[in-house]
Design a protein around this motif. Structure first.
Motif, PDB file in Angstrom:
ATOM      1  N   MET A 169       8.160   1.211   6.575  1.00 17.83           N
ATOM      2  CA  MET A 169       8.256   2.400   7.247  1.00 17.83           C
ATOM      3  C   MET A 169       7.091   2.455   8.609  1.00 17.83           C
ATOM      4  O   MET A 169       5.962   1.746   8.198  1.00 17.83           O
ATOM      5  CB  MET A 169       7.778   3.344   6.563  1.00 17.83           C
ATOM      6  CG  MET A 169       8.026   4.792   7.134  1.00 17.83           C
ATOM      7  SD  MET A 169       6.834   5.926   6.358  1.00 17.83           S
ATOM      8  CE  MET A 169       7.135   5.770   4.623  1.00 17.83           C
ATOM      9  N   PHE A 170       7.543   2.644   9.686  1.00 20.69           N
ATOM     10  CA  PHE A 170       6.543   2.788  10.931  1.00 20.69           C
ATOM     11  C   PHE A 170       5.727   3.884  10.740  1.00 20.69           C
ATOM     12  O   PHE A 170       6.292   4.962  10.624  1.00 20.69           O
ATOM     13  CB  PHE A 170       7.262   2.942  12.120  1.00 20.69           C
ATOM     14  CG  PHE A 170       6.666   2.511  13.295  1.00 20.69           C
ATOM     15  CD1 PHE A 170       6.518   1.166  13.929  1.00 20.69           C
ATOM     16  CD2 PHE A 170       6.122   3.632  13.973  1.00 20.69           C
ATOM     17  CE1 PHE A 170       5.811   0.960  14.837  1.00 20.69           C
ATOM     18  CE2 PHE A 170       5.261   3.430  15.108  1.00 20.69           C
ATOM     19  CZ  PHE A 170       5.178   2.172  15.522  1.00 20.69           C
ATOM     20  N   GLN A 171       4.342   3.416  10.745  1.00 21.92           N
ATOM     21  CA  GLN A 171       3.182   4.509  10.582  1.00 21.92           C
ATOM     22  C   GLN A 171       2.584   4.773  12.023  1.00 21.92           C
ATOM     23  O   GLN A 171       2.388   3.876  12.985  1.00 21.92           O
ATOM     24  CB  GLN A 171       2.147   3.804   9.889  1.00 21.92           C
ATOM     25  CG  GLN A 171       2.388   3.093   8.534  1.00 21.92           C
ATOM     26  CD  GLN A 171       2.691   4.319   7.426  1.00 21.92           C
ATOM     27  OE1 GLN A 171       1.934   5.526   7.585  1.00 21.92           O
ATOM     28  NE2 GLN A 171       3.476   4.051   6.383  1.00 21.92           N
ATOM     29  N   GLU A 219       4.435 -10.088  11.973  1.00 18.86           N
ATOM     30  CA  GLU A 219       5.599 -10.111  10.773  1.00 18.86           C
ATOM     31  C   GLU A 219       6.760 -10.784  11.365  1.00 18.86           C
ATOM     32  O   GLU A 219       7.317 -11.676  10.649  1.00 18.86           O
ATOM     33  CB  GLU A 219       5.678  -8.877  10.215  1.00 18.86           C
ATOM     34  CG  GLU A 219       4.769  -8.333   9.346  1.00 18.86           C
ATOM     35  CD  GLU A 219       4.813  -6.625   9.228  1.00 18.86           C
ATOM     36  OE1 GLU A 219       5.024  -6.366   8.107  1.00 18.86           O
ATOM     37  OE2 GLU A 219       4.290  -6.057   9.954  1.00 18.86           O
ATOM     38  N   LEU A 251      -4.237   0.374  13.238  1.00 18.12           N
ATOM     39  CA  LEU A 251      -3.469   0.071  11.860  1.00 18.12           C
ATOM     40  C   LEU A 251      -3.784  -1.348  11.906  1.00 18.12           C
ATOM     41  O   LEU A 251      -3.818  -2.120  12.521  1.00 18.12           O
ATOM     42  CB  LEU A 251      -2.024   0.332  12.374  1.00 18.12           C
ATOM     43  CG  LEU A 251      -1.161   0.102  10.957  1.00 18.12           C
ATOM     44  CD1 LEU A 251       0.014   0.858  10.923  1.00 18.12           C
ATOM     45  CD2 LEU A 251      -0.454  -1.452  11.368  1.00 18.12           C
TER      46      LEU A 251
HETATM   47  N1  LIG Z   1       4.469  -0.556   9.467  1.00 17.79           N
HETATM   48  C1  LIG Z   1       4.117  -0.492  10.861  1.00 17.79           C
HETATM   49  N2  LIG Z   1       3.848   0.710  11.692  1.00 17.79           N
HETATM   50  C2  LIG Z   1       3.105   0.688  12.826  1.00 17.79           C
HETATM   51  N3  LIG Z   1       2.750  -0.657  13.341  1.00 17.79           N
HETATM   52  C3  LIG Z   1       2.939  -1.533  12.778  1.00 17.79           C
HETATM   53  N4  LIG Z   1       2.448  -2.951  12.969  1.00 17.79           N
HETATM   54  C4  LIG Z   1       2.805  -3.784  11.941  1.00 17.79           C
HETATM   55  N5  LIG Z   1       3.492  -2.984  11.106  1.00 17.79           N
HETATM   56  C5  LIG Z   1       3.555  -1.550  11.434  1.00 17.79           C
END
Ligand SMILES: Nc1ncnc2[nH]cnc12
Ligand SMILES: O=P(O)(O)OC[C@H]1O[C@H](OP(=O)(O)OP(=O)(O)O)[C@H](O)[C@@H]1O
Length: 183
Positions: A1-3, A77, A102
């Motif tokens: 999930m994008f945080q 990733e 993050l």
């Molecule tokens: N899940 C994620 N959400 C936001 N930024 C990221 N950078 C790497 N993974 C992320």
């Protein structure tokens, strides 16, 4: 999930409390450099730097800085990326804090620490607003282990949860934690 930290920025009290938590932790630690990682480390780093009386050094993506740079590639990733820092922005033996929004795998923070240490600085701590919870393994996050190995911290590593602290003070705030490493 994008945080996403932009919802935090929409709440002035939550944003200020986040910055104040970091200021409280880092003031009086003789930190002379706050290094912010592009792009969202540029949001959280400068107010911390101003408050603790440190200079702000942007660590930028390739070909953005106009002067002479040192570069550090790192693995994401998916694929690779690179951070650059101006030569001369940091003097040997300066005490540095790395700030980003993050931490996921920790690769970006490791590259940032590499750059600072290549310039002769000591990385005192790293501070992020969000740690991805899905990377937790046996109670330790993969990212934290990687960074621990990288900077060879001797002694216990302290993980403090901004999320827990904030909730105890103000009630629920979704998706915001802080991670840092104790010297
Ligand atoms: N899940 C994620 N959400 C936001 N930024 C990221 N950078 C790497 N993974 C992320
Ligand atoms: O711990 P890691 O696995 O290295 O990932 C964390 C990094 O990923 C995100 O940036 P991103 O690489 O998406 O670049 P951006 O800020 O330019 O969008 C985030 O802002 C961190 O800098």
């Amino acid at each position: 999930m994008f945080q996403d930290i932009t919802t935090l920025l929409l709440d002035p009290k939550a944003f200020k409390d986040t910055i104040d938590l970091f200021i409280e932790r880092f003031k009086g630690k003789n930190i002379s450099v706050v290094a912010g990682i592009e792009a969202r480390g540029f949001i959280f780093g400068p107010p911390i730097a101003l408050a603790i009386g440190a200079k702000f050094v942007p660590l930028r993506k390739p070909r953005k800085l106009p002067g002479e740079v040192i570069s550090e590639k790192y693995v994401l990733e998916y694929g690779t990326d690179c951070l650059e820092m101006h030569v001369g922005a940091v003097e040997p033996d300066e005490r540095a804090l790395v700030v980003d929004d993050l931490i996921a795998t920790g690769g970006t923070l490791c590259a940032a620490m590499n750059l600072l240490e290549r310039a002769g600085a000591e990385v005192v701590e790293c501070a992020c607003v969000i740690e991805l919870p899905d990377l937790k393994l046996l109670g330790l996050s993969i990212s934290r282990c990687m960074i621990w190995l990288f900077i060879e911290v001797i002694g216990p590593i302290l993980y403090l949860s901004h999320y827990q602290w904030y909730q105890s003070q103000h009630g629920p705030m979704e998706g915001t934690v802080a991670v840092w490493l104790e010297e």
